[in-house]
Structures are given as structure tokens and as C-alpha cells.
Scaffold this motif. Structure first.
Motif, short mmCIF file in Angstrom:
data_model
loop_
_atom_site.label_atom_id
_atom_site.label_comp_id
_atom_site.label_asym_id
_atom_site.label_seq_id
_atom_site.Cartn_x
_atom_site.Cartn_y
_atom_site.Cartn_z
N ILE A 201 0.77 -1.31 -0.11
CA ILE A 201 0.06 -0.06 0.02
C ILE A 201 0.94 1.15 -0.01
N MET A 202 0.67 2.07 -1.00
CA MET A 202 1.29 3.24 -1.19
C MET A 202 0.38 4.63 -0.84
N ARG A 203 0.92 5.63 -0.37
CA ARG A 203 0.02 6.67 -0.29
C ARG A 203 0.68 7.92 -0.74
N SER A 204 -0.06 8.90 -1.14
CA SER A 204 0.46 10.46 -1.51
C SER A 204 -0.52 11.52 -1.62
N SER A 205 -0.25 12.52 -2.07
CA SER A 205 -1.34 13.47 -2.28
C SER A 205 -1.73 13.56 -3.97
N GLN A 206 -2.71 14.54 -4.23
CA GLN A 206 -2.90 14.34 -5.72
C GLN A 206 -1.95 15.02 -6.47
N PRO A 207 -1.88 14.44 -7.69
CA PRO A 207 -0.92 14.96 -8.79
C PRO A 207 -1.33 16.34 -9.16
#
Length: 554
Positions: A227-233
Motif C-alpha cells: 500500500i502506497m500513499r501520496s497526495s494528488q498529482p
């Protein structure tokens, strides 16, 4: 800061305290820089009431003179008749009442002889309960004899989490953010694909809102999926691309065929975000990733939902049907349903379908963390122990940059205009309670731990939930000058109090039901100051004692 400048009246005699589960009590009220102290007239120290001022969410004042003339004041300190910033002529025999509505949902009432004393006390509470400077807050002054500032802060580090992984050849620990310059809300070290160098990460960070480039938050040992997480591109209206971002996500799936992106916004919201510089991963640029939209509310909508829920739970004047209608209109259980359903979808993609997942919304600091945390509880038995759960909160909320100070500035009673408040962490705790209720043997911790955390996140003796990121906590000296709540909760005396006596470890995933009949109001939290809560607490204590006796006999 000199707290004394905000305290015009430090002590008042013959004050009557009214609080849940206790008869009215007369005694002495004392205001300090961080607390309200109330001591019973008979001098019994066991009946001393200590209230952290930070716990006060709203203040309501009412003063009355000899003629029975009364005025009501809001928490802004104003009346329709006069402003309390100007001390009125006070006739002999005047009195006042202060109602304190706390962030832990408790409501207290103080009957104070003397209108001037009442107004002075109210002013002091208003000033001292809303301190903005972190170093002025009580955790920087809390010095219990049983704890030392030399004790370890925190439970683990990214380095330790990385060392516990398998397939280390596919992943590496990057210190690209060691000075917080790449992403202010990330910790100094993060786990990323081994083939992606730091120069590439810097470019990806510029393409993601707030610099929150995709990082690993969970490795599934059974099949190697993550599982990876980030913010929006930041694709924007012109559909900008970032080759480095595409390369990073391609490295995540690394030949496994397909990955899923779970966007915690609706498709319409994601499309609208492009107009303000945000956006989403297009199919043409990320051909090996399938995007799924699951809208989770946050911000003002979630805060207003909590306010309506607490209002419904405190309203005893209506019929059961009317009460249930108000409960439904709050939509709180709908938010619980959506969070658990989305986490279940994420876990299903990893466990049953065998695909890695990237989860994000807009900033990646709220619903993203909510969903990733719940999915890990569903999948990973290690996160269901007491230490494992606290470690999950530290890793996925504290180090991952949930802005606690902004989100928890006010609870459900405040009259202040909403700004950045949102009970995302309380929603997480409610979802965890639902899991524990459906799987009573699977969790190594008990409901009292969740209730303790729900209280501590708003007002605490410990520095754990101060500030909005790891960078801010380091800059303020939180780790050197305050005590760690999680370390305290793992001390033997506390561990016994918060452990689940029915706990039976299982390696299996726990799949929650999100059917309406399976989700219930968390009475232990939202009805905790009613008589129902007292009976529930007694029943839980009897159950704990019974289990301990049975195990001792065997």
C-alpha cells in the motif's frame, strides 16, 4: 508567557459545582495557568476536581442580580445587554453561572457568588483555554515523578520499520527529506522503490500537492503487494505529465501487471480539482493503474456531522423516533460506513486480488491516512496488538503528517467559526471500535484505550498530539521537552488497564460487515456522560475480573 496577567480572580469560595454522576458540591474554585481546580469544602483531597483548561470547548455565562435580572453570554464574551470587557456596577448579592462544555463532551456548571468574580473567571478561562503558542501549552510543564524526559520518545522509526520488511532488494530507505525541504509534512526518512533515486523523488515531489510523493506505508508479507500513499498529482487543466512520477508508480508494480489507485474523492471532485491545479492520474499516462473513486467527506462537512451527532445525543426532550431521526440526519454513521467500506476495498485489492494500491485524496493528510490505517488493521495482525496499534497511529498519523493541531482545535460544542477543524481521527477511532465490536477476540486492546485517545487528542498532559507535523514537533522541541503518551500507555500498569482480556491472536484478515444493522452508535463515547455509560463501564469491569479469575484458575 506570564499566565498571571490573564488571571484577575484566582480563587473563589462557596462555588457550587454540578457535574455528571455527582450531586452538587460546594467548595473553592482556583484558576491556574493550565487548570481549573475545585476542592470540596470538607477538605477531602480525594474529591479534588482537576480540569485541563485546554479541554474546554465552549463557555456560556449567566449573571443575575438581586432583582432577578439576568443576562446570558456566549463564548465570545458578549451579551445583548452589555459587554463583559467593561466591568459593570455590581450590586451586592449578585451571582453568576458558568457552563463549561468540554471537548471530551462532558458539561460542567459552576455557580459562582459575585457577578464580578464570575466574569473574571470566565475571561480567564477564555484566554487560557485557547493558547496558540505550542511552548505555552501544558505538556511543556507536565513533570510527573514516574516519568523522565530522558525516556525514549516514540515507539519505532522508519529505519526499524524498513528492517522488518522482506524483499529489501525491491525497496530502499531514502533520506531525501532529512531536512524536511522536499516535503514539510513527511518524516526525514521514507521507504520507496529501490530503482528510484533521490533526484527522481525531488522531481516527483514537485508534481504532488505539498510535496507528498508516493511512499510505502504497508508491505503485505503473504504476497509481497504494498500500500502506497501520496497526495494528488498537480496535472491541472492542461493535463500536465511528470515522467518521473509515472516511472515511480511503474516501479511499484514491477511486473505484477496491474495496480489500483483509490481516490478518496468522487470522480466529479477529482475533475473539478484540475481547475485549481490539482487532478488525478489519467489512464493514458498510467496505463497499468486502474483508478477507483470512493468519496469520503472531510473538513467542514465532517465537523458539522459531529456537531449534529453530539447535539442529538444530548437532546433528551424528544421521542425515540425523533431522536433516531436526528441521529440519522447527522450522517455520522454514514461516514463510518464509507470509511470501513473503502478500507475493505483497499484490503481486498491487496489480499484477495493480489495487487498493489496507491491511495490518495487531495492533500493526503486526512482521508488517505484514515483508509490506509483501517486497511492495515484488517490485513495485519501485528497492528491489532496494543503496541502494534499505537505503532500504527505513530507511523500513519504522527509521522505521516496529520495536522492534529488544526483539526482538533475545537470539538463539537465550540461557537467559533469553523476553520480547519475536522474529527478525522475521532472517525478513525469510531471505525476501530466497530471492528473491535464485530471481532471481539481479534483486538489486543480494549474500548477504554480508544476512549482515552479520543480525549487525549483534544487536550493532553503529553506532547504526542501537539503540532501539525514531525517537522513542527522537532522545531518546537516537543520530543525533548514533553513526555510521550504512547510510551506511557505501554507501561505495565497502564498496559493491563487497556488490554483486551478476551484477546486471541489470529493471522487471518478480519473483514468487517458494513451493512446498516452491523454498524452502531459508539455509546461509550457519544453517550459516555449518561447513566447508560456507567452501567456499561461496570459490566466491562466485571467481565475483565471474571476472565482474569478464570485464567488464574486454569
Amino acid at each position: 508567557m506570564e499566565f498571571s496577567e490573564h488571571i484577575k480572580t484566582a480563587n473563589v469560595e462557596d462555588v457550587v459545582l454540578r457535574r455528571p454522576f455527582h450531586p452538587p458540591t460546594q467548595g473553592t474554585l482556583c484558576v491556574t495557568g493550565h487548570h481549573l481546580l475545585f476542592s470540596n469544602r470538607d477538605g477531602d483531597s480525594s474529591r479534588l476536581v482537576l480540569l485541563l483548561l485546554r479541554n474546554i470547548d465552549a463557555i456560556e455565562k449567566s449573571v443575575e442580580n438581586l432583582l432577578g435580572y439576568s443576562s446570558l453570554f456566549s463564548s465570545t464574551g458578549q451579551s445583548q445587554r452589555f459587554d463583559i470587557s467593561v466591568t459593570p456596577c455590581v450590586p451586592s448579592g449578585s451571582s453568576g453561572t458558568i457552563t463549561l462544555k468540554c471537548k471530551d463532551l462532558c458539561v460542567l456548571q459552576l455557580d459562582i457568588p459575585g457577578m464580578e468574580e464570575c466574569l473574571n473567571i470566565a475571561r480567564s478561562i477564555e484566554h487560557l483555554s485557547s493558547l496558540d503558542i505550542v511552548s505555552d501549552m501544558y505538556p511543556f510543564f507536565y513533570r510527573p515523578l514516574t516519568l523522565s524526559l530522558q525516556d525514549q520518545w516514540g515507539l519505532s522509526s522508519p529505519e526499524q520499520n524498513y528492517a522488518q520488511m522482506e524483499e529489501l532488494d525491491r525497496w530502499r530507505l531514502s533520506h531525501v527529506n532529512k531536512d524536511y525541504s522536499v516535503c514539510p509534512s513527511y518524516p526525514p526518512a521514507v521507504i520507496v522503490p529501490h530503482s528510484i533515486d533521490d533526484e527522481t523523488l525531488v522531481k516527483v515531489a514537485k508534481f504532488r500537492q505539498g510535496g507528498r510523493f508516493p511512499v510505502l506505508c504497508y508491505y503485505h508479507r503473504k504476497n509481497g503487494m504494498v500500500i502506497m500513499r501520496s497526495s494528488q498529482p498537480l496535472t491541472g487543466a492542461n493535463r500536465k505529465r511528470c515522467r518521473e512520477d509515472e516511472l515511480l508508480l511503474q516501479a511499484v508494480i514491477d511486473g505484477s501487471g496491474l495496480g489500483y489507485i483509490i481516490d478518496t474523492r468522487s470522480n466529479q471532485q477529482a475533475q473539478q480539482a484540475r481547475m485549481t491545479g490539482g487532478g488525478f492520474e489519467s489512464k493514458s499516462s498510467y496505463s497499468c493503474w486502474k483508478r477507483l473513486h470512493r468519496q469520503l467527506e472531510r473538513g467542514k462537512v465532517l465537523q458539522e456531522s459531529l456537531i449534529k451527532l453530539v447535539e442529538a445525543c444530548g437532546d433528551h426532550s424528544h421521542s425515540v423516533d425523533r431522536w433516531l431521526s436526528k441521529l440519522e440526519n447527522s450522517k455520522w454513521l454514514s461516514h463510518v460506513h464509507t470509511a470501513l467500506a473503502t478500507a475493505g476495498l483497499l484490503a481486498e485489492c491487496v489480499e484477495r486480488d493480489g495487487h498493489s494500491v496507491l491511495v490518495h485524496g487531495s492533500e493526503g493528510t486526512d482521508t488517505t491516512l484514515l483508509v490506509s490505517s483501517l486497511a492495515q488493521l484488517i490485513l495485519d495482525p501485528n497492528t491489532r496488538t496494543l503496541a502494534g496499534f499505537l505503532g500504527l497511529l505513530e507511523r500513519e498519523w504522527l509521522l505521516a503528517g496529520h495536522p492534529f493541531q488544526q483539526r482538533c482545535a475545537h470539538s463539537a460544542y465550540s461557537h467559533a467559526r469553523l476553520r480547519l477543524e475536522a474529527p478525522v481521527f475521532v472517525l478513525l477511532l469510531d471505525c476501530v471500535w466497530q471492528l473491535a465490536r464485530q471481532f471481539p477476540l481479534a483486538m489486543g486492546f480494549s474500548e477504554p484505550l480508544l476512549l482515552r485517545l479520543a480525549m487525549e487528542v483534544y487536550a493532553s498532559d503529553y506532547g504526542t498530539f501537539l503540532c501539525n507535523s514531525d517537522q513542527e514537533r522537532c522545531a518546537a522541541g516537543v520530543k525533548e521537552r514533553t513526555h510521550c503518551l504512547f510510551q506511557f500507555l505501554l507501561k505495565p500498569s497502564e498496559r493491563e488497564r487497556y488490554s483486551n482480556p478476551l484477546y486471541e491472536p489470529t493471522e487471518l484478515a478480519i473483514w468487517p460487515s458494513v451493512q446498516p444493522q452491523s454498524l452502531q452508535l459508539w455509546r461509550g463515547l457519544f453517550l459516555r456522560w449518561t447513566q447508560h455509560a456507567v452501567h456499561l463501564e461496570k459490566a466491562q469491569e466485571e467481565l475483565r475480573n471474571l476472565v482474569i479469575e478464570c485464567r488464574g484458575a486454569s
